[in-house]
Enzyme design. Sequence first.
Site, PDB file in Angstrom:
ATOM      1  N   GLU A   1       0.846  -1.192   0.000  1.00  0.00           N
ATOM      2  CA  GLU A   1       0.000   0.000   0.000  1.00  0.00           C
ATOM      3  C   GLU A   1       0.886   1.249   0.000  1.00  0.00           C
ATOM      4  O   GLU A   1       1.837   1.326   0.785  1.00  0.00           O
ATOM      5  CB  GLU A   1      -0.897  -0.020   1.243  1.00  0.00           C
ATOM      6  CG  GLU A   1      -1.895  -1.171   1.213  1.00  0.00           C
ATOM      7  CD  GLU A   1      -2.424  -1.556   2.593  1.00  0.00           C
ATOM      8  OE1 GLU A   1      -2.142  -0.851   3.572  1.00  0.00           O
ATOM      9  OE2 GLU A   1      -3.127  -2.591   2.687  1.00  0.00           O
TER      10      GLU A   1
ATOM     11  N   PHE B   1      -1.258  -5.152  10.916  1.00  0.00           N
ATOM     12  CA  PHE B   1      -2.230  -5.545   9.887  1.00  0.00           C
ATOM     13  C   PHE B   1      -2.011  -6.977   9.403  1.00  0.00           C
ATOM     14  O   PHE B   1      -2.768  -7.480   8.575  1.00  0.00           O
ATOM     15  CB  PHE B   1      -2.168  -4.595   8.678  1.00  0.00           C
ATOM     16  CG  PHE B   1      -2.224  -3.124   9.000  1.00  0.00           C
ATOM     17  CD1 PHE B   1      -2.717  -2.670  10.219  1.00  0.00           C
ATOM     18  CD2 PHE B   1      -1.780  -2.181   8.078  1.00  0.00           C
ATOM     19  CE1 PHE B   1      -2.767  -1.307  10.518  1.00  0.00           C
ATOM     20  CE2 PHE B   1      -1.832  -0.824   8.364  1.00  0.00           C
ATOM     21  CZ  PHE B   1      -2.317  -0.381   9.583  1.00  0.00           C
TER      22      PHE B   1
ATOM     23  N   PHE C   1       1.837  -1.729   8.304  1.00  0.00           N
ATOM     24  CA  PHE C   1       2.115  -1.886   9.732  1.00  0.00           C
ATOM     25  C   PHE C   1       1.985  -3.371  10.077  1.00  0.00           C
ATOM     26  O   PHE C   1       1.058  -4.037   9.600  1.00  0.00           O
ATOM     27  CB  PHE C   1       1.127  -1.081  10.582  1.00  0.00           C
ATOM     28  CG  PHE C   1       1.473   0.385  10.691  1.00  0.00           C
ATOM     29  CD1 PHE C   1       2.156   0.874  11.808  1.00  0.00           C
ATOM     30  CD2 PHE C   1       1.133   1.259   9.682  1.00  0.00           C
ATOM     31  CE1 PHE C   1       2.490   2.217  11.903  1.00  0.00           C
ATOM     32  CE2 PHE C   1       1.454   2.609   9.769  1.00  0.00           C
ATOM     33  CZ  PHE C   1       2.138   3.091  10.888  1.00  0.00           C
TER      34      PHE C   1
ATOM     35  N   HIS D   1      -1.115   0.063  16.088  1.00  0.00           N
ATOM     36  CA  HIS D   1      -0.025   0.416  15.169  1.00  0.00           C
ATOM     37  C   HIS D   1       1.333   0.332  15.862  1.00  0.00           C
ATOM     38  O   HIS D   1       2.287   0.982  15.457  1.00  0.00           O
ATOM     39  CB  HIS D   1      -0.208   1.840  14.611  1.00  0.00           C
ATOM     40  CG  HIS D   1      -1.311   1.967  13.600  1.00  0.00           C
ATOM     41  ND1 HIS D   1      -2.630   1.728  13.905  1.00  0.00           N
ATOM     42  CD2 HIS D   1      -1.297   2.297  12.279  1.00  0.00           C
ATOM     43  CE1 HIS D   1      -3.378   1.923  12.826  1.00  0.00           C
ATOM     44  NE2 HIS D   1      -2.587   2.258  11.825  1.00  0.00           N
TER      45      HIS D   1
ATOM     46  N   GLU E   1      -4.976  -6.410   2.868  1.00  0.00           N
ATOM     47  CA  GLU E   1      -3.785  -7.191   3.224  1.00  0.00           C
ATOM     48  C   GLU E   1      -3.933  -8.669   2.869  1.00  0.00           C
ATOM     49  O   GLU E   1      -2.964  -9.321   2.471  1.00  0.00           O
ATOM     50  CB  GLU E   1      -3.473  -7.033   4.713  1.00  0.00           C
ATOM     51  CG  GLU E   1      -2.875  -5.685   5.096  1.00  0.00           C
ATOM     52  CD  GLU E   1      -3.897  -4.546   5.145  1.00  0.00           C
ATOM     53  OE1 GLU E   1      -5.116  -4.828   5.070  1.00  0.00           O
ATOM     54  OE2 GLU E   1      -3.492  -3.375   5.259  1.00  0.00           O
TER      55      GLU E   1
END
Lengths: 311, 338
Positions: B30, B87, B84, B130, B61
Amino acid sequence: MMIASPNSFTITHQLAEHFYAQMLLIRQTEQQFLELFAQGKLNGTVHTCIGQESSAVAVVNAMDTQRDIIFSNHRAHGHFLAYCGDVEGLLAEVLGREGAVCGGIGGTQHLHAGNLYTNGIQGGIAPCATGAALAEKMKRSGAITTVFLGDGTMGQGAVYESMNIAALWQLPILFVLEDNGIAQSTPKQQEHAGDLSTRAQTFGIQTFTADSFDVLALHQTTVAAVGLVRQQQCPAFLVVNCYRLGPHSKGDDTRSPEELAAVEQRDPLRQLELQIDPEQRQLIQQSVQQRIQAAVQDVLGRPFISREGKE
Amino acid sequence: MSQQLTNLESLRSALQSAMADDETVVVFGEDILDPYGGAFKVTKGLSTAFPNRVFTTPICEGAIVGMANGLALRGMRPVAELMFGDFITLAADQLINHAAKFPAMYNGRVTLPLVVRTPMGGGRGYGPTHSQSLERMFCGVPHLSVVAPTIFHDAGKLLRAAIASDGPVVFIENKLLYPLRQQLHSTATIQHDVLDPEAEYPTVRLRNFGAGDSADVTLIANGGVSRFLPSLLERLADEEIRLQAVLPSVLSPLPPIAPLAAAAADSGRVVIAEEGIATNGWGAELAARLYESCMGRLACPIVRIGAMPTVIPAAKHLEDEILPSETTILNAILKVLS
């Protein structure tokens, strides 16, 4: 269309016989699995495609099996047999005997032969197939990828993630929805809002629709869809309305006798039988029966696979 | 010189060279296209150099890793970036039930050369979703490798090894390591050597004392906590405490246990540190393996250090309390010495 030629009558008949032989091989192989299970010789489970054989046969025969790629799901015997016809390898796989296509590890749901890959997770193969389509496009191999999904799988987000990317990047992939109207035991109407056949349109993916009852018509529709995917290097969506005559796996059919009787009327094998010359039909039946009997005898006589030498 | 590179520069240059050397290497993720070049800039410059093999993806993802699986099955070498590490749960099915399964369940008849790179770790105030170090959730998955460089490893070389590998690799990059310079050689106070130089993913050993002496304590650590080590080794040297730090770069499957057990037995006192939650963690498995191998040669129980088993707060002072620090590791070392 391939059937619109001067000797279309002959070609149609040859095709019908060819399809009949393949569909019968799939039907009887799966019936053999159920029998072996009942005898306690087959362990685990099998998901049969009894009643849906025409979808496997029509779609796979519309592809170029030398180079094209197929991803399939938990109900994959039909796709596998239409693709490679390896009854012995499949039997050995589900029976854990020597000569199994995946060493007895994969079993009924996890098969691999040539360019065919199956997995037992609903929807997970959709992005894998999309990636395979991208790989072939990057390699300029000319191969297209077909992925078989069921109506139940249309609940999975992975399917829509895949359609989005396939359309966005114009990947040569055919999404085939084998819509038998029932996911394990739950009717489609209890699982999905709206109309499944319109799902791909919002991504700008052209949709083709056919019924599994008439294998020759289904094949024609698939040829058109495959042609679009290959020539335009873009995705397409093929909706096959089909009928699961048997249970999801074994003994887990909660449908009413009336419902079962209704789907029984939509058996594509019986429908195709009517179009085959009786003498020819008998020859095909004998040949398929002998083939399967010999395979069962052969495979049951083989030793069980050992884990020796494996990690 | 390679030791002058930061962890980020090393990774970026490895991606560049891997793509230049092998046209089957493709990169997905991404927001990875130039000029943005990825949230942490590891892919910066890649899409300019290789416009046809670097793909920016929708936010999906599962499909990113799923597509990478399909590419890998068909002879490509995909490198997928998850923005991250948190994810990665969205791609867990593709990692566990697809990437790690295909080669084994097809009886070794396919290979799956997949790398999923992702930044893990806290310390930046990004809060509960995160900041985590979730690599322990993928440790122990059969046929899936989990690799994590420290600042004492050549991160780019590890990434090249992962890309060259024929099996799936989850490659963990700690966010706080990105700007740090790699330390690949001995200094005046820190002896740097590699326990298994021939290994695909080598284990580094650091000592704050000369060869020939035994360590007082052995610290086995991975990934992000390596940033505490330069200071820790020097502080303990000042206190005349001989510390050896053993830093595996492959977390799962664990590297051969014998060299780690030998290092543990050398001091008899062992601390294991990781940034992720210690409960059911990498260190728990490692400790169990060490007990199996050298329990009789340990002077005291192994102490494990990791994040507290709760969510990671966004507020800095609260986050600091949850994550392991130089102080918590130091205290654990003093504890096993007492």
